[in-house]
Design a protein around this motif. Structure first.
Motif, PDB file in Angstrom:
ATOM      1  N   ALA A 370       0.837  -1.194   0.000  1.00 27.00           N
ATOM      2  CA  ALA A 370       0.000   0.000   0.000  1.00 27.00           C
ATOM      3  C   ALA A 370       0.875   1.248   0.000  1.00 27.00           C
ATOM      4  O   ALA A 370       2.087   1.196   0.241  1.00 27.00           O
ATOM      5  CB  ALA A 370      -0.931   0.015   1.209  1.00 27.00           C
ATOM      6  N   VAL A 371       0.233   2.375  -0.308  1.00 20.94           N
ATOM      7  CA  VAL A 371       0.866   3.685  -0.218  1.00 20.94           C
ATOM      8  C   VAL A 371       0.180   4.439   0.917  1.00 20.94           C
ATOM      9  O   VAL A 371      -1.053   4.566   0.934  1.00 20.94           O
ATOM     10  CB  VAL A 371       0.742   4.471  -1.536  1.00 20.94           C
ATOM     11  N   HIS A 372       0.971   4.936   1.863  1.00 22.91           N
ATOM     12  CA  HIS A 372       0.442   5.634   3.034  1.00 22.91           C
ATOM     13  C   HIS A 372       0.816   7.109   2.947  1.00 22.91           C
ATOM     14  O   HIS A 372       1.952   7.454   2.584  1.00 22.91           O
ATOM     15  CB  HIS A 372       1.005   5.043   4.331  1.00 22.91           C
ATOM     16  N   GLY A 404      -9.946   1.788  -4.110  1.00 25.83           N
ATOM     17  CA  GLY A 404     -10.157   0.857  -3.015  1.00 25.83           C
ATOM     18  C   GLY A 404      -9.482   1.268  -1.730  1.00 25.83           C
ATOM     19  O   GLY A 404      -9.238   0.425  -0.856  1.00 25.83           O
ATOM     20  N   GLY A 405      -9.174   2.562  -1.600  1.00 24.86           N
ATOM     21  CA  GLY A 405      -8.488   3.036  -0.404  1.00 24.86           C
ATOM     22  C   GLY A 405      -9.433   3.673   0.586  1.00 24.86           C
ATOM     23  O   GLY A 405     -10.652   3.655   0.436  1.00 24.86           O
ATOM     24  N   VAL A 419      -4.943  14.481   8.168  1.00 26.34           N
ATOM     25  CA  VAL A 419      -5.527  13.738   7.051  1.00 26.34           C
ATOM     26  C   VAL A 419      -4.685  12.492   6.856  1.00 26.34           C
ATOM     27  O   VAL A 419      -3.454  12.580   6.722  1.00 26.34           O
ATOM     28  CB  VAL A 419      -5.561  14.574   5.754  1.00 26.34           C
ATOM     29  N   ARG A 420      -5.343  11.329   6.855  1.00 26.63           N
ATOM     30  CA  ARG A 420      -4.623  10.067   6.690  1.00 26.63           C
ATOM     31  C   ARG A 420      -5.209   9.309   5.503  1.00 26.63           C
ATOM     32  O   ARG A 420      -6.431   9.140   5.403  1.00 26.63           O
ATOM     33  CB  ARG A 420      -4.725   9.225   7.956  1.00 26.63           C
ATOM     34  N   LEU A 421      -4.324   8.856   4.626  1.00 24.74           N
ATOM     35  CA  LEU A 421      -4.721   8.175   3.390  1.00 24.74           C
ATOM     36  C   LEU A 421      -3.986   6.855   3.277  1.00 24.74           C
ATOM     37  O   LEU A 421      -2.776   6.787   3.507  1.00 24.74           O
ATOM     38  CB  LEU A 421      -4.393   9.053   2.172  1.00 24.74           C
ATOM     39  N   VAL A 422      -4.753   5.799   2.934  1.00 31.78           N
ATOM     40  CA  VAL A 422      -4.158   4.481   2.671  1.00 31.78           C
ATOM     41  C   VAL A 422      -4.702   3.997   1.338  1.00 31.78           C
ATOM     42  O   VAL A 422      -5.918   3.869   1.162  1.00 31.78           O
ATOM     43  CB  VAL A 422      -4.490   3.465   3.779  1.00 31.78           C
ATOM     44  N   LEU A 423      -3.814   3.716   0.400  1.00 30.40           N
ATOM     45  CA  LEU A 423      -4.205   3.240  -0.935  1.00 30.40           C
ATOM     46  C   LEU A 423      -3.538   1.896  -1.192  1.00 30.40           C
ATOM     47  O   LEU A 423      -2.308   1.814  -1.287  1.00 30.40           O
ATOM     48  CB  LEU A 423      -3.778   4.235  -2.030  1.00 30.40           C
TER      49      LEU A 423
END
Length: 428
Positions: A370-372, A404-405, A419-423
């Motif tokens: 994943a990309v965080h 789908g993240g 802000v937190r993003l997980v892809l």
């Protein structure tokens, strides 16, 4: 049957299907010929077989019945074959006292039409009813001699009854089997046509959904570009006005930054809108919105006074691990652009809403699965927290969901905003 014969039959069938009225007229004409010729030659066919005199009134009645059934056959053969069967079975019964049978072929034609234009099960039921009527009339003939004209010189009732029972059975079976075959083929072709229509409708719907998705994507990109560039330009313009007299050199530098931000935004806008003119609808491989462009983005915001600190971990490929080469090129371009836009929108929100932040931390890490990305600022929120939840945040969540993240945004436990993003990389 050879392929050539099958193709010839298909061409003939398609030709008749293009002219249904002509086909109905020829079918009706064939039945009229098969019915009227035996009627006019019944008394002179074989002098040795005893017959009953028909007479002019009987002949006229027979012609009237034939005309009514022929009209019904012409009008109802395709639209209501069951009604045609009822008329073909009942009307000829009025001619039985004259020993005229004009219903055998009419019933067979009606049963054939039911099998082709209605249901096969109904055709078999109609055939069974017609044959039951024939058997009943044969029994009546055996007992009373009523109904059927003799078929042998001896005038035997048994010979006549057996002949009609066998003849009607053979005629109905031919009509049923032939009609079932033609009806199944017709229904198969109709099912193919309907399936093609459904697929065409689904294709049109998919095209419309794709167009809506593309419009939504372009709208998100345009919002990000315009929001980012105008926010930066407004802040630079305010700073330029504040130092214009006191520090002209800094003012000139700020004006140059305004031009650079504007030109960069124009280039991005052309790239986004240029997708509409490409047949494939794909962006160019190098769009200026990748992970390697994040340092440039952070530098722009630092230039207007936002204390951005960027930590970028792109990972290492196995064969280049010793050299420390980054493998950002292994992350799909769409995934990279999503991370870039989320960071850009988060920095723009911090510029707008955070009050005197001392640190804006941006952490981006590329893992195997994943990309965080995490963007945190420690400034007090100048406006209500709900004001940060606008079109930009919705666009970020839509981008994350597209791959789908998941994206989480809200007040940070240590103060400020996060802000937190997980892809997942598999979602690309």
């Amino acid at each position: 049957m050879t392929d050539g014969s099958a193709r010839a039959l298909d061409r003939a069938a398609s030709r008749w299907q293009r002219h249904p009225r002509v086909a109905d007229a020829l079918t009706t004409l064939s039945w009229v010929v098969l019915t009227l010729v035996p009627m006019f030659t019944a008394e002179s066919a074989d002098p040795g077989i005893p017959t009953r005199p028909i007479g002019p009134w009987g002949l006229g009645l027979g012609i009237a019945v034939v005309a009514i059934v022929a009209t019904a056959m012409m009008l109802l053969r395709r639209r209501n074959p069951v009604l045609l069967f009822v008329l073909s079975l009942t009307l000829p019964l009025v001619l039985l006292p004259l020993s005229l049978d004009v219903g055998a072929f009419a019933v067979a034609y009606a049963v054939f039409a039911i099998a082709v234009y209605d249901r096969t099960s109904r055709a078999w039921i109609a055939g069974a009813i017609a044959y039951a009527v024939t058997v009943a009339l044969s029994i009546v003939h055996l007992l009373t001699g009523f109904g059927f004209a003799p078929v042998s010189r001896s005038g035997s009732r048994w010979d006549t009854a057996l002949a009609w029972v066998a003849f009607d059975l053979l005629l109905l079976l031919v009509a049923l089997l032939w009609g079932q075959n033609a009806g199944n083929r017709r229904r198969y072709v109709a099912a193919l046509v309907e399936r093609a229509r459904i697929l065409e409708h689904e294709r049109d719907q998919e095209a419309q959904l794709a167009a809506l998705a593309e419009r939504s994507r372009i709208a998100r990109d345009v919002h990000d570009i315009v929001s980012h560039s105008l926010s930066v330009i407004v802040r630079l313009a305010d700073g330029t006005r504040a130092v214009f007299d006191a520090d002209p050199d800094r003012a000139r530098e700020a004006v140059g930054q305004i031009g650079g931000v504007a030109r960069s935004s124009l280039d991005e806008m052309r790239r986004v809108l240029g997708v509409l003119e490409r047949p494939t609808g794909q962006e160019s491989a190098r769009s200026g919105t990748g992970l390697e462009d994040l340092p440039r983005l952070a530098e722009v915001y630092r230039g207007i006074g936002l204390p951005v600190r960027l930590e970028l971990d792109l990972g290492q490929s196995e064969h280049d691990a010793g050299s420390g080469a980054a493998d950002a090129h292994e992350v799909p371009a769409g995934l990279q652009m999503t991370v870039f836009r989320v960071v850009q929108e988060s920095l723009t929100n911090a510029l707008r809403h955070a009050d005197a932040p001392t640190r804006v931390q941006v952490d981006v890490r590329v893992a195997v699965d994943a990309v965080h990305a995490e963007i945190r600022d420690d400034g007090a929120t100048a406006a209500a927290p709900a004001d940060r939840v606008g079109r930009g945040l919705l666009g970020m969540r839509e981008r994350a969901a597209l791959y789908g993240g998941a994206l989480d945004a809200g007040p940070d436990t240590a103060g400020g905003w996060a802000v937190r993003l997980v892809l997942p990389r598999s979602g690309a």
